[in-house]
Scaffold this active site. Structure first.
Site, short mmCIF file in Angstrom:
data_model
loop_
_atom_site.label_atom_id
_atom_site.label_comp_id
_atom_site.label_asym_id
_atom_site.label_seq_id
_atom_site.Cartn_x
_atom_site.Cartn_y
_atom_site.Cartn_z
N CYS A 112 0.14 14.43 -12.07
CA CYS A 112 0.47 13.10 -12.56
C CYS A 112 1.87 12.68 -12.10
O CYS A 112 2.09 12.47 -10.92
CB CYS A 112 0.30 13.03 -14.08
SG CYS A 112 0.26 11.35 -14.72
N HIS A 218 -5.14 14.90 -14.94
CA HIS A 218 -4.60 16.06 -15.65
C HIS A 218 -5.63 17.20 -15.72
O HIS A 218 -6.36 17.32 -16.71
CB HIS A 218 -4.17 15.67 -17.07
CG HIS A 218 -2.87 14.93 -17.10
ND1 HIS A 218 -1.66 15.57 -17.25
CD2 HIS A 218 -2.59 13.62 -16.96
CE1 HIS A 218 -0.68 14.67 -17.23
NE2 HIS A 218 -1.24 13.47 -17.06
N GLU A 220 -5.19 20.28 -16.26
CA GLU A 220 -4.91 21.27 -17.31
C GLU A 220 -5.62 20.91 -18.62
O GLU A 220 -5.92 21.80 -19.42
CB GLU A 220 -3.40 21.42 -17.52
CG GLU A 220 -2.69 20.34 -18.32
CD GLU A 220 -2.49 19.02 -17.57
OE1 GLU A 220 -2.95 18.89 -16.42
OE2 GLU A 220 -1.86 18.12 -18.16
#
Ligand code: MN
Length: 250
Positions: A112, A218, A220
């Site tokens: 990001c 994202h 994660e």
């Protein structure tokens, strides 16, 4: 064999109304690195440029995390009204960390803001606010959960990213950003876009010589999600690729 150490940069924010600032990070970054076989080492914002090389000596790879907008002063623009929260000290520190990592060909993954920082660090620029500066941009800021697959991305055939992401040519990703890459830096290539053209991933032009990947979404937050519609294993593969590159030293 010892685990590769991955430096993870921190978000800095004021807590409630106190004047104290806290360096924080979503535990999902840490978890993704651990599960990929790496040893996460959190790197605070210290603004000690003379210590950059020392930090580099401690890590085998760098993960540039998400967070505030990169200040437009770093790509020679004046701020527009729609610019979000900025932290120029963080920008300055992370740009120096990144540039030294790049010089040493240390593996780098930017997420990001991290992807945007890579682009700025190599001479590119950003849309300060895609809604006011880009026509026909679909809503990239989801009001839904971080784990929601919100929009589709189209992945460049033959790219390193395609190989990492299970050889898929498209993928649904989460999306909560209001900035995006405008002019791509000359040492980067665009390897994924959303349907209407917003840049969603980049990698090094010389990706045969180094691991340098940036993604606008994202991974994660998606890596641990047990949902068959999400290809969650592919998201974890991004962290695995960083760890593998860190083990191999490039
Ligand atoms: Mn998006």
């Amino acid at each position: 064999m010892s685990k590769p150490v991955i430096g993870v940069t921190l978000f800095r924010r004021e807590k409630n109304k106190s004047n104290s600032k806290y360096g924080t990070i979503s535990c999902n970054y840490v978890k993704a690195v651990v599960e990929a076989g790496g040893l996460p080492l959190l790197v605070p914002i210290v603004n000690q440029p003379q210590d950059i090389k020392h930090y580099m000596g401690l890590i085998d790879g760098l993960l540039l995390s998400g967070g505030q907008d990169v200040s437009p002063e770093f790509y020679n623009e004046r701020p527009i009204e729609e610019l979000g929260e900025i932290d120029p000290d963080r920008d300055n520190w992370e740009l120096k960390l990144f540039q030294e990592a790049y010089r040493q060909k240390l593996p780098v993954l930017g997420i990001c803001r991290g992807m945007q920082l890579i682009n700025v660090g190599l001479g590119g620029s950003l849309y300060q606010d895609i809604y006011s500066q880009l026509n026909n941009s679909l809503q990239h800021t989801s009001k839904k959960e971080e784990t929601c697959a919100y929009h589709k991305i189209l992945i460049e055939a033959g790219s390193q990213l395609e190989e990492i992401l299970c050889c898929l040519d498209s993928l649904f990703v989460n999306s909560y950003h209001h900035q995006a890459i405008k002019e791509i830096a000359s040492n980067l290539k665009i390897v994924a876009r959303s349907d209407e053209g917003v840049i969603e991933a980049v990698e090094a032009e010389d990706s045969d010589q180094r691991f340098l990947v940036g993604v606008q979404w994202h991974p994660e937050d998606l890596a641990g999600v047990d949902d068959n519609s999400l290809n969650h294993n592919c998201f974890q593969q991004l962290f695995k690729a960083l760890i593998t590159a860190a083990e191999n030293g490039s």
